[in-house]
Design a protein around this motif. Structure first.
Motif, mmCIF file in Angstrom:
data_model
loop_
_atom_site.group_PDB
_atom_site.id
_atom_site.type_symbol
_atom_site.label_atom_id
_atom_site.label_comp_id
_atom_site.label_asym_id
_atom_site.label_seq_id
_atom_site.Cartn_x
_atom_site.Cartn_y
_atom_site.Cartn_z
ATOM 1 N N MET A 180 49.051 32.918 47.829
ATOM 2 C CA MET A 180 48.161 33.841 47.246
ATOM 3 C C MET A 180 47.855 33.551 45.682
ATOM 4 S SD MET A 180 49.714 38.010 46.721
ATOM 5 C CE MET A 180 50.791 37.740 45.356
ATOM 6 N N ASN A 181 46.652 33.861 45.457
ATOM 7 C CA ASN A 181 46.030 33.583 44.315
ATOM 8 C C ASN A 181 46.253 34.825 43.193
ATOM 9 O OD1 ASN A 181 45.274 30.978 44.609
ATOM 10 N ND2 ASN A 181 43.580 31.741 45.893
ATOM 11 N N ILE A 182 46.699 35.074 42.221
ATOM 12 C CA ILE A 182 46.842 36.219 41.525
ATOM 13 C C ILE A 182 45.607 36.345 40.305
ATOM 14 C CG2 ILE A 182 47.987 37.543 39.688
ATOM 15 C CD1 ILE A 182 50.533 36.128 40.712
ATOM 16 N N GLU A 183 44.626 37.239 40.582
ATOM 17 C CA GLU A 183 43.650 37.625 39.675
ATOM 18 C C GLU A 183 43.755 38.834 38.789
ATOM 19 O OE1 GLU A 183 39.615 37.270 41.632
ATOM 20 O OE2 GLU A 183 38.907 38.678 40.130
ATOM 21 N N PRO A 184 44.135 38.251 37.669
ATOM 22 C CA PRO A 184 44.390 39.817 36.730
ATOM 23 C C PRO A 184 43.130 40.460 36.493
ATOM 24 C CG PRO A 184 45.215 37.858 35.604
ATOM 25 C CD PRO A 184 44.355 37.339 36.615
ATOM 26 N N THR A 185 43.350 42.071 36.842
ATOM 27 C CA THR A 185 41.993 42.572 36.727
ATOM 28 C C THR A 185 42.344 43.955 35.975
ATOM 29 O OG1 THR A 185 41.822 42.358 39.048
ATOM 30 C CG2 THR A 185 40.598 44.172 38.269
ATOM 31 N N GLU A 186 41.688 43.981 34.842
ATOM 32 C CA GLU A 186 41.922 45.427 33.823
ATOM 33 C C GLU A 186 41.725 46.786 34.579
ATOM 34 O OE1 GLU A 186 38.531 45.732 31.341
ATOM 35 O OE2 GLU A 186 39.508 47.560 30.226
ATOM 36 N N PHE A 187 42.883 47.503 34.163
ATOM 37 C CA PHE A 187 42.850 48.703 34.667
ATOM 38 C C PHE A 187 42.769 49.635 33.583
ATOM 39 C CE2 PHE A 187 45.001 52.590 36.357
ATOM 40 C CZ PHE A 187 44.642 52.746 37.713
ATOM 41 N N PRO A 188 41.975 50.919 33.602
ATOM 42 C CA PRO A 188 41.480 51.093 35.008
ATOM 43 C C PRO A 188 39.935 50.775 35.021
ATOM 44 C CG PRO A 188 41.149 53.069 33.337
ATOM 45 C CD PRO A 188 41.982 51.798 32.677
ATOM 46 N N ALA A 189 39.224 50.219 34.306
ATOM 47 C CA ALA A 189 37.761 49.967 34.228
ATOM 48 C C ALA A 189 37.605 49.106 35.383
ATOM 49 C CB ALA A 189 37.233 49.618 33.120
ATOM 50 N N LYS A 190 38.063 47.995 35.344
ATOM 51 C CA LYS A 190 37.476 46.807 36.325
ATOM 52 C C LYS A 190 37.991 47.070 37.696
ATOM 53 C CE LYS A 190 36.020 42.252 36.387
ATOM 54 N NZ LYS A 190 35.434 42.502 37.755
ATOM 55 N N TRP A 191 39.215 47.613 37.567
ATOM 56 C CA TRP A 191 40.086 47.927 38.852
ATOM 57 C C TRP A 191 39.294 48.908 39.708
ATOM 58 C CZ3 TRP A 191 42.380 51.818 41.698
ATOM 59 C CH2 TRP A 191 43.201 51.443 42.864
ATOM 60 N N VAL A 192 38.793 49.996 38.936
ATOM 61 C CA VAL A 192 38.263 51.126 39.553
ATOM 62 C C VAL A 192 36.958 50.549 40.187
ATOM 63 C CG1 VAL A 192 37.133 53.333 39.124
ATOM 64 C CG2 VAL A 192 39.302 52.974 38.432
ATOM 65 N N GLN A 193 36.082 49.806 39.450
ATOM 66 C CA GLN A 193 34.845 49.318 39.813
ATOM 67 C C GLN A 193 34.891 48.407 40.891
ATOM 68 O OE1 GLN A 193 31.977 48.468 36.897
ATOM 69 N NE2 GLN A 193 31.454 46.479 37.828
ATOM 70 N N ASP A 194 35.789 47.366 40.929
ATOM 71 C CA ASP A 194 35.966 46.478 41.830
ATOM 72 C C ASP A 194 36.748 46.725 43.146
ATOM 73 O OD1 ASP A 194 34.825 44.672 40.046
ATOM 74 O OD2 ASP A 194 36.587 43.203 40.031
ATOM 75 N N VAL A 195 38.011 47.383 43.054
ATOM 76 C CA VAL A 195 38.783 47.707 44.101
ATOM 77 C C VAL A 195 38.544 49.268 44.645
ATOM 78 C CG1 VAL A 195 41.208 47.991 44.857
ATOM 79 C CG2 VAL A 195 40.476 46.185 43.161
ATOM 80 N N PHE A 196 38.685 50.148 43.654
ATOM 81 C CA PHE A 196 38.687 51.328 44.445
ATOM 82 C C PHE A 196 37.237 51.814 44.813
ATOM 83 C CE2 PHE A 196 38.414 56.057 43.938
ATOM 84 C CZ PHE A 196 39.724 56.204 44.769
ATOM 85 N N SER A 197 36.092 51.635 43.771
ATOM 86 C CA SER A 197 34.736 51.917 44.324
ATOM 87 C C SER A 197 34.182 50.954 45.218
ATOM 88 C CB SER A 197 34.073 52.306 43.207
ATOM 89 O OG SER A 197 34.538 53.126 41.977
ATOM 90 N N GLY A 198 34.204 49.651 44.789
ATOM 91 C CA GLY A 198 33.579 48.538 45.413
ATOM 92 C C GLY A 198 34.038 47.995 46.532
#
Lengths: 317, 509
Positions: B388-406
């Motif tokens: 498992m590779n860990i990729e830090p993802t800035e919350f909320p902005a980037k996370w909402v864009q990549d994970v939640f919406s995208g």
């Protein structure tokens, strides 16, 4: 001279506009939609569209830039997405913390650095020189926020003399407000004082070897009077230049210290705006910082013009 | 942590002498002050709310300042998670579940003098469900077809389909009653019907509330005159503010690793309660290899939840086997459904066609629990051959864009804060991309009944489906880490809904 000034001011405005375009472009490229952040994990496409419309995010970029610029020129910096209040007021509120903090830090660092640096230069290798070297090396090596943490542990947690952080606001009296700025100012001043001590020491050393200093000694003035009456005032020019540079740095760079002491300053506003994608606030704050740097540079340029006639002649060509 | 030695004896002696003189001088004033109990409270929170209107934005911090203090709802949710009457004193549900008739209290006034009546309630609900609504929980109101107000005391909601959770939802911060004249400004100057009035907001630092002398509910005795909510995001600064006495309480302390630093402080007490925050590692259920149930089950069995809680949250937290907390009605402990068993996990992985494992990326927000959990999980996955590779993802902005919406991710990890939100696995679209008609059917059935026992039974079945299907790896429920002055009474120890209810908070003499 007037032609030159007009040209400089015109250049200043062009630079600011260029900066604003750059800032806007960078913000447009930032990932993250402010409306989606506001609505969180229960966002539906429908509410998202409604909020984007309310925030004006559904408009084309060029129109948003035009609106922002036109607003900024007339003094209307827009409304914060997260707080819902005009940004100009927010920045003013934060400046009421950041400016006194920066001023206090500068004052502290000058009070420590100039006498220490001068005393170190007066007797190379002496007690003060060793002290100054130790102090400046430590001050540069030790991060300010760590010093801040230690100060909190000692003066707030253990002794209970000072508040551990926060800012009561100037409305609740000058003393409580000032009290909450003392520890952060010390933490902020330490690295500055360290640099300034070095600069003062070498400037004084240089000046000590100038002809007028030797003349003064030859005239039979005491060492102390030569040093404090003649050398130090003349050595202050490079010190003041560094101070000017440090001031902009302090205003913009206090983010970490403001976080340690939870001070509602401009640096923390920028940081919060970034994480919340409060784009309008972020744009305005960055533009403000850029404007500050540009204006300070402009003033420095002007002072050079005032000092050096050759530049004036060259400029009028 | 660094400790400082005590000041030298002579300094102490001088200090003592000085304070003796000082205290003698202040004795008279001190005596008269001691007789009156303290009526102010300084309460700390990690996150500053974004605006103060819970009906137009989602962040829980908004409700944590305003809900029950400034704003009230038709009904409220109490300390035990029960629905209790508030601005509606009673209600009747028609046998077909399609009409809710509320009897409203009379004589209730907003802080600015507006009267609260059925027209106000209708205004609030229409605002929340209307076309322009940006209410974060707009879906709560989607089955309200029309609203009748036969008189000022009566409010009738006609529904298009039975909605068994409606009453519970009406108790939420996003369902509070707002005034027609004041609602437009609630974001910066909230006006409600509650026991406290908004007083000031120093942005970036604190919000002040003062007691509402005209509060309608005479059966409660509100003791606090003034409350200051202070916002401190740095855990070290939070601890320092508590120890220095700048703060009286931090109901949701953000750093479990610092909790034991309060032990031995004679002034402070610590309380560990439950929250609704479910830490789950969601998977993209349509992406390979997570589209294979066996793979998801293998990953779940590769994880020892206890170790994760130890590593991520200093052992403070409750392991869960489904998207449900011990606070919630009808809770079932399902941690035994897919218990930690690395050998079985490996075998299951081989059966699914991955004898040599596979590799994927987890997008982790920066909140402390996420990277810490991910690191422990990484080691456990490695034991079964999965990288498992860990990729830090800035919350909320980037996370909402990549994970939640995208929905462009393999796995992520986040704490879901909404109470009783097991239905997110039936929402479409939702970031898990999980589709299970049986589960969706259960969620519908729950809304068709308002009978609590029946609902609990259905919730139990739903939990079992999730525990078996593992659309997300269910890790733990976050504890509510409360730290406050020993003399302070009445703060909630558990958190069935994110809040800081101050109605019954007082200082002991």
């Amino acid at each position: 001279m007037i032609v030159l000034l007009t040209r400089r001011i015109f250049g200043l405005i062009l630079t600011l506009i260029a900066v604003s375009l750059l800032v806007f472009a960078v913000m447009a490229l930032l990932p993250g939609d402010p409306a989606a952040i506001t609505l969180g994990t229960s966002a539906t496409p429908e509410t998202l569209a409604a909020l984007r419309h309310e925030m004006g995010l559904d408009q084309p970029l060029i129109i948003r830039y035009g609106q922002w610029l036109a607003g900024a020129l007339t003094g209307d910096l827009g409304k914060s997405f997260t707080y819902g209040v005009p940004v100009a007021g927010l920045i003013a509120e934060r400046l009421a913390v950041t400016l006194p903090l920066a001023a206090l830090a500068i004052l502290l660092s000058v009070l420590v650095a100039v006498p220490l640096g001068a005393a170190a230069a007066a007797r190379r290798g002496g007690f003060f020189d060793i002290l100054a070297t130790l102090f400046s090396q430590m001050g540069i090596a030790v991060p300010g926020f760590w010093v801040g943490l230690l100060l909190v542990l000692l003066f707030a947690t253990s002794l209970g003399w000072m508040p551990a952080g926060g800012f009561p606001g100037w409305g609740n009296g000058v003393w409580p407000a000032l009290k909450s700025l003392v520890l952060p100012a010390v933490a902020l001043a330490l690295p500055q004082a360290a640099v300034l001590t070095r600069v003062t020491r070498s400037a004084v050393l240089d000046t000590l070897h100038e002809d007028f200093a030797r003349t003064a000694v030859a005239k039979g003035l005491s060492r102390g009077r030569v040093l404090w009456g003649h050398v130090v005032p003349n050595a202050l020019v490079p010190v003041l230049t560094i101070l000017g540079l440090q001031f902009t740095f302090l205003v913009a760079g206090a983010v970490l210290i403001e976080n340690v002491f939870t001070l509602p300053g401009l640096g923390r506003l920028a940081y919060q705006a970034l994480s919340q994608r409060d784009i309008i606030v972020l744009q305005d704050v960055v533009l403000f910082f850029a404007g500050l740097v540009i204006v300070v540079n402009f003033l420095v340029d002007l002072s050079y013009l005032a000092i050096d006639p050759r530049l004036r002649a060259g400029g009028a060509r | 942590m660094t400790k400082f030695s005590c000041p030298s004896p002579s300094v102490v002696a001088r200090k003592l002498a000085f304070s003796a003189v000082l205290s003698t001088g202040l004795l008279m004033i001190g005596l008269t002050q001691a007789e009156a109990a303290k009526t102010t409270l300084n309460l700390g929170m990690s996150v500053e709310p974004t605006g103060l209107d819970p009906t137009i934005a989602a962040p829980v911090a908004i409700g944590q300042v305003t809900w029950q203090n400034i704003f009230e709802g038709l009904v409220a949710i109490d300390q035990n998670g029960k629905i209790v009457p508030q601005l509606a004193k009673s209600w009747e549900i028609s046998p077909d579940g399609l009409a809710y008739t509320f009897k409203l209290r009379t004589g209730v006034k907003f802080h600015d003098g507006q009267a609260f009546d059925s027209a106000t309630a209708k205004f609030t609900l229409d605002r929340a469900r209307g076309g322009q609504s940006v209410n974060p929980q707009k879906r709560f109101f989607s089955t309200i077809a029309s609203i009748d107000t036969p008189d000022a005391e009566t409010l009738i909601l006609h529904l298009s389909s039975p909605t068994g959770s409606l009453l519970y939802w009406l108790g939420w911060p996003s369902s509070v009653m707002v005034g027609p004249k004041s609602s437009a400004n609630d974001k910066t100057a909230p006006v409600g019907t509650g026991p406290f009035k908004f007083s000031a907001w120093a942005k970036g630092d604190h919000v002040d509330l003062v007691k509402n002398p005209d509060y309608w509910n005479k059966s409660v005795d509100v003791k606090l005159e003034k409350v200051t909510f202070r916002f401190i995001s740095d855990p070290q600064a939070e601890a320092a503010a508590l120890k220095a006495g700048d703060l009286d309480a931090f109901p949701e302390f953000a750093a479990p690793e610092l909790m034991n630093s309060f032990e031995g402080d004679p002034r402070l007490t610590t309380k560990i309660g439950n929250t609704e925050l479910k830490v789950v590692a969601g998977m993209n259920n349509t992406r390979k290899p997570f589209d294979d149930k066996r793979v998801r089950q293998a990953l779940m069995m590769a994880l020892d939840r206890k170790t994760i809680i130890e590593g991520a949250w200093s052992g403070l937290g409750t392991a869960i086997g489904s998207h449900y907390t011990p606070n919630d009605p009808g809770y079932k402990d399902l941690t035994g459904t897919l218990p930690y068993d690395a050998a079985k996990a490996k075998a299951l992985l081989a059966e699914a066609g991955y004898p040599n494992g596979f590799s994927f990326t987890i997008k982790t927000p920066q909140m402390a629990y996420a990277p810490r959990s991910a690191q422990v999980m990484q080691a456990m996955f490695a034991d079964i051959g999965v990288t498992m590779n860990i990729e830090p993802t800035e919350f909320p902005a980037k996370w909402v864009q990549d994970v939640f919406s995208g929905r462009n991710y393999d796995m992520t990890i986040v704490a879901h804060a909404e109470p009783l939100d097991i239905d997110i696995y039936s929402r479409d679209p939702y970031y898990f991309n999980y589709k299970n008609p049986d589960f969706n059917e259960l969620m519908k059935k729950i809304q068709l009944t308002a009978d609590a026992a029946e609902q609990n039974k259905l919730y139990g079945e739903a939990q079992s489906i999730l525990a078996e299907d593992v659309p997300a790896l269910f890790l733990f429920v976050m504890p509510k880490l409360g730290v406050w002055d020993k003399k302070l009474k009445g703060l909630w120890e558990n958190e069935p809904i994110p809040s800081n209810v101050l109605t019954n908070v007082s200082w002991e003499d």
